[in-house]
Motif scaffolding. Structure first.
Motif, short mmCIF file in Angstrom:
data_model
loop_
_atom_site.label_atom_id
_atom_site.label_comp_id
_atom_site.label_asym_id
_atom_site.label_seq_id
_atom_site.Cartn_x
_atom_site.Cartn_y
_atom_site.Cartn_z
N UNK A 63 0.90 -1.07 -0.11
CA UNK A 63 -0.06 0.19 -0.03
C UNK A 63 0.94 1.07 -0.10
N UNK A 64 0.58 2.07 -1.05
CA UNK A 64 1.44 3.39 -1.00
C UNK A 64 0.31 4.58 -1.17
N UNK A 65 0.47 5.47 -0.43
CA UNK A 65 -0.31 6.75 -0.28
C UNK A 65 0.63 8.06 -0.39
N UNK A 66 0.41 8.72 -1.23
CA UNK A 66 1.28 9.82 -1.36
C UNK A 66 0.90 10.94 -0.33
N UNK A 67 1.66 11.83 -0.03
CA UNK A 67 1.42 12.81 0.92
C UNK A 67 0.77 13.95 0.29
N UNK A 68 0.30 13.86 -0.88
CA UNK A 68 -0.61 14.82 -1.52
C UNK A 68 -1.86 14.31 -1.75
N UNK A 69 -2.22 13.15 -0.62
CA UNK A 69 -3.48 12.67 -0.59
C UNK A 69 -4.24 13.56 0.48
N UNK A 70 -5.78 13.63 -0.18
CA UNK A 70 -6.58 14.37 0.93
C UNK A 70 -7.84 13.46 0.89
N UNK A 71 -7.90 12.55 1.72
CA UNK A 71 -8.88 11.53 1.92
C UNK A 71 -9.86 11.52 3.05
N UNK A 72 -11.15 11.34 2.75
CA UNK A 72 -12.26 11.57 3.77
C UNK A 72 -12.16 10.23 4.88
N UNK A 73 -13.46 10.03 5.43
CA UNK A 73 -13.28 9.02 6.36
C UNK A 73 -13.71 7.73 5.94
N UNK A 74 -13.46 6.65 6.61
CA UNK A 74 -13.66 5.44 6.49
C UNK A 74 -13.10 4.88 5.11
N UNK A 75 -12.00 5.26 4.77
CA UNK A 75 -11.36 4.75 3.69
C UNK A 75 -11.08 3.19 3.86
N UNK A 76 -11.44 2.32 2.97
CA UNK A 76 -10.82 0.79 2.85
C UNK A 76 -9.89 0.63 1.89
#
Length: 193
Positions: free
Chosen positions: A105-118
């Motif tokens: 799993x790779x998530x960039x520091x440029x990600x803006x993600x809401x709640x309850x991500x699977x």
């Protein structure tokens, strides 16, 4: 790692740690009220242990002093090695993050993600070189991402979206839908003689 514990405890007990304790309540203890005892008990679970440490590093990086930010980077580096998961400390992810399998799993520091991500294994939420410094990858609430997916670029994915396994996403997806990348094959299958 003893220094990490000390910095972590000092941060968690401080006024800056209120949001951290709420993340831990929702993601680690999964109880209606925060309890240090419950946190300790549930942190032994591998998935929850990752969330405990990543949330600590993320909050220390976002709201801590210079020394705490340095320690946050060390914690995050250790998590990358142990869990093979790379979530940038600048990423903003709402409460309720769930990673059933951490590998790849790779998530960039440029990600803006809401709640309850699977988000499932071998999935990337990343940038492209053409993105400007003020552009982000935006995912809404209740997004469910299938394994082996790739989400790249300054795009927006709405609330309540399900991405099928092996999806490639490089454009906006509206709220309340399911997205599946159609796979085509040029392979010819011949019956055995």
């Amino acid at each position: 790692m003893k220094i990490s514990y000390l910095f972590g405890l000092l941060f968690a007990f401080s006024d800056k740690g209120a949001a951290l304790r709420e993340f831990w309540r929702i993601e680690v203890t999964r109880k209606t009220h925060f309890s240090w005892h419950q946190l300790w008990t549930h942190s032994r679970n591998r998935r929850r242990n990752f969330l405990l440490w990543w949330r600590l590093a993320s909050e220390m990086y976002a709201h801590g002093n210079k020394q705490q930010r340095k320690m946050a980077k060390r914690i995050n580096d250790a998590l990358k090695d142990r869990f093979t998961t790379d979530i940038g400390l600048g990423a903003r992810i709402g409460a309720g993050l769930h990673i059933p399998h951490h590998t790849g799993v790779v998530i960039s520091d440029k990600a803006r993600i809401g709640k309850n991500l699977v988000i499932r294994q071998n999935t990337t939420i990343g940038v492209v070189s053409s993105m400007g410094p003020d552009e982000y990858i935006t995912l809404g609430d209740n997004v469910d991402i299938g394994a082996n997916s790739c989400i790249i670029g300054a795009i927006t994915i709405g609330d309540n979206v399900t991405l099928g396994a092996m999806s490639f996403v490089n454009r906006d997806i509206p709220a309340n839908c399911t997205y599946i990348t159609r796979k085509t094959s040029d392979a010819i299958i011949k019956p055995a003689h």
